[in-house]
Design a protein around this motif. Sequence first.
Motif, PDB file in Angstrom:
ATOM      1  N   THR A  61      64.695 -38.421  12.562  1.00  0.00           N
ATOM      2  CA  THR A  61      64.788 -37.226  11.727  1.00  0.00           C
ATOM      3  C   THR A  61      64.057 -37.462  10.402  1.00  0.00           C
ATOM      4  O   THR A  61      63.773 -38.599  10.021  1.00  0.00           O
ATOM      5  N   GLU A  64      66.259 -39.613   8.120  1.00  0.00           N
ATOM      6  CA  GLU A  64      66.246 -41.027   8.502  1.00  0.00           C
ATOM      7  C   GLU A  64      64.937 -41.696   8.079  1.00  0.00           C
ATOM      8  O   GLU A  64      64.928 -42.833   7.604  1.00  0.00           O
ATOM      9  N   GLN A  97      69.295 -33.981   5.203  1.00  0.00           N
ATOM     10  CA  GLN A  97      70.219 -34.562   6.173  1.00  0.00           C
ATOM     11  C   GLN A  97      70.157 -33.907   7.557  1.00  0.00           C
ATOM     12  O   GLN A  97      70.371 -32.706   7.703  1.00  0.00           O
ATOM     13  N   GLY A  98      69.827 -34.724   8.560  1.00  0.00           N
ATOM     14  CA  GLY A  98      69.849 -34.287   9.954  1.00  0.00           C
ATOM     15  C   GLY A  98      68.697 -33.405  10.395  1.00  0.00           C
ATOM     16  O   GLY A  98      68.653 -32.967  11.542  1.00  0.00           O
TER      17      GLY A  98
END
Length: 220
Positions: A61, A64, A97-98
């Motif tokens: 992602t 990440e 995030q995500g």
Amino acid sequence: MILTANDLKKALLNIAQRIETEKDYLSELDRAVGDGDHGVTMSIGWQAICEKLLQMDEAVTCSEMCKVAGMTFLNAVGSSVGPLYATAFLRGSAALQGKTELEEKDVIEFWVAAVNGIQDRGKAQPGDKTMVDAWLPAVTALQLARNAGKSLVDCLDDAVKAAEAGMKETANMLSQKGRSSRLGDRSLGHQDPGATSAYLILSSFSESVRLMHQVKKVVG
């Protein structure tokens, strides 16, 4: 405009290449006010990021990717700039995030969070003759452009112009942070290397997004 995780990876790789190309110039600027190693330091950090990105799984992602980039930079760079850019990437990753795809607002939020992280970690204020003198005007321009309804490409263009102006203005400032602060009046007339590398990072990212936008228009 939508940016995929792979688009983000390409943009970061392009930054690494830009820093590598300009590392001697950055070190030359640093020799006037510091240790003369800023270009080498930034090169080491960004080349480490480059190597790590090329090893990443395609399913990673955006958040990440940024988190790994931040920790990689920190582990590779021992100087004060390491924690600053590590914090920037980690704060930026939290804003994404995500996400495997980024909308235009996500990209704006990433940069705002990243720069807030730099300022929170380094405690520098505008006028201290640091990277903040490029980054803070840039994100201010970014947000103003977004609030005015401009596209991401145009928002980034405004941000780059503000970063460039801030970078150039550091030559008229007395250094208040780090080794260069010991120079007093002798720091006048010298452009800050940290502000310069900040400008290079943002301008490279902007150029990547502009090119991606042009390609996506042609394809779809």
